[in-house]
Design a protein around this motif. Structure first.
Motif, PDB file in Angstrom:
ATOM      1  N   LEU A   1       0.880  -0.959  -0.008  1.00 27.97           N
ATOM      2  CA  LEU A   1       0.239   0.055   0.258  1.00 27.97           C
ATOM      3  C   LEU A   1       0.916   1.178  -0.058  1.00 27.97           C
ATOM      4  CD1 LEU A   1      -3.206   0.644   2.142  1.00 27.97           C
ATOM      5  CD2 LEU A   1      -1.386   2.246   2.054  1.00 27.97           C
ATOM      6  N   LYS A   2       1.898   1.293   0.846  1.00 28.04           N
ATOM      7  CA  LYS A   2       2.995   2.409   0.736  1.00 28.04           C
ATOM      8  C   LYS A   2       3.856   2.380  -0.427  1.00 28.04           C
ATOM      9  CE  LYS A   2       3.492   2.533   5.805  1.00 28.04           C
ATOM     10  NZ  LYS A   2       3.203   3.993   6.419  1.00 28.04           N
ATOM     11  N   LYS A   3       3.622   1.561  -1.519  1.00 29.51           N
ATOM     12  CA  LYS A   3       4.575   1.591  -2.429  1.00 29.51           C
ATOM     13  C   LYS A   3       3.543   1.947  -3.857  1.00 29.51           C
ATOM     14  CE  LYS A   3       8.506  -0.268  -4.804  1.00 29.51           C
ATOM     15  NZ  LYS A   3       9.193   0.942  -5.017  1.00 29.51           N
ATOM     16  N   SER A   4       2.198   1.336  -3.613  1.00 27.40           N
ATOM     17  CA  SER A   4       1.557   1.340  -5.131  1.00 27.40           C
ATOM     18  C   SER A   4       0.248   1.734  -5.141  1.00 27.40           C
ATOM     19  CB  SER A   4       1.512  -0.355  -5.431  1.00 27.40           C
ATOM     20  OG  SER A   4       0.645  -0.885  -4.522  1.00 27.40           O
ATOM     21  N   VAL A   5      -0.447   2.414  -3.936  1.00 30.56           N
ATOM     22  CA  VAL A   5      -1.621   2.763  -3.957  1.00 30.56           C
ATOM     23  C   VAL A   5      -1.376   4.522  -4.023  1.00 30.56           C
ATOM     24  CG1 VAL A   5      -3.859   2.901  -2.893  1.00 30.56           C
ATOM     25  CG2 VAL A   5      -2.576   0.705  -2.856  1.00 30.56           C
ATOM     26  N   PRO A   6      -2.033   4.950  -5.013  1.00 28.27           N
ATOM     27  CA  PRO A   6      -1.998   6.560  -4.960  1.00 28.27           C
ATOM     28  C   PRO A   6      -2.521   7.188  -3.869  1.00 28.27           C
ATOM     29  CG  PRO A   6      -2.593   5.692  -7.156  1.00 28.27           C
ATOM     30  CD  PRO A   6      -2.669   4.606  -6.220  1.00 28.27           C
TER      31      PRO A   6
END
Lengths: 160, 84
Positions: free
Chosen positions: A121-126
């Protein structure tokens, strides 16, 4: 399964009950473990005290990316169900930001899945976080530790 | 939507450029990298907004700058994400 972007605060009990009810409907008797994670707004950052945060998102893409991540996590860890809720907008210190619930047959999959979802989530969700300090507003910078946490899942290759 | 791209920006890219959404003439631009070059040349604010690590999306899917674009596409630029 559910994956939602919301502005209002959420009830952990309500989300837990919904997660379990869905799981039992499809996998009655097979749910042996539920792990939940809740993220809260801290009142400090590395530079001192803050007065809450705001979270910006990309309407449409954020919901799609969160749903995709939840589905990927469910598949990867063979979960019985998964739910994730992330708030956007202005949040005050100590408020709830994010909630994740993972249902599995055994605890290890449920723990691992919750970690995996949060790392990605901390890498791929805007979603973008801004902190409010006494001397101004600052966008949060990406932490190297967050980058490494997500990449660590990709490093150990399983060989058949 | 002939010859038009919709460009959206978020977080620092939105604040620094001063434009959260704009229509952009496709003209000779063939890839997202071409659009980035034109936006950087538009003015100092855009040059600053796109200086550093910028993530690209086409039609709400993450993509790389070499991705081809067509009229009607929605292209977004934003910084690395910091949710959670």
């Amino acid at each position: 399964m559910y994956a939602r972007i919301v502005t209002n605060d959420f009830s952990q009990q309500g989300l837990y009950d919904e997660l379990l009810a869905q799981a039992q409907q499809e996998h009655a008797g097979a749910v042996g473990a539920i792990v939940t994670f809740t993220g809260l707004v801290r009142d400090t950052n590395a530079d001192g005290t803050i007065d809450g945060i705001s979270l910006e998102h990309y309407p449409g893409m954020t919901e799609t990316a969160l749903t995709q991540l939840a589905q990927d996590t469910m598949d990867k860890f063979a979960l019985r169900n998964i739910g994730v809720v992330h708030r956007v907008g202005r949040l005050h210190n100590n408020e709830q930001i994010v909630w994740v619930g993972c249902c599995a047959s055994h605890r290890k999959s449920a723990f691992d899945a919750a970690c995996y979802l949060m790392d990605f989530l901390k890498k791929s969700v805007p979603l973008w976080k801004k902190e409010f300090a006494a001397d101004g507003e600052y966008w949060v910078e990406v932490k190297a530790s967050d980058e490494h946490a997500a990449l660590a899942w990709l490093t150990p290759k399983e060989k058949d | 939507m002939e010859n038009i791209l919709v460009i959206k920006t978020f977080a620092q890219v939105r604040e620094v450029s001063g434009e959260g959404e704009l229509e952009f003439s496709l003209d000779a631009h063939k890839t997202i990298a071409d659009v980035l070059l034109s936006l950087k040349a538009k003015n100092d604010k855009w040059a600053l907004a796109l200086d550093g690590t910028v993530i690209c999306a086409k039609n709400q899917q993450l993509c790389t700058p070499d991705t081809p674009i067509a009229a009607g596409d929605e292209v977004a630029f934003f910084p690395p994400v910091t949710g959670g």
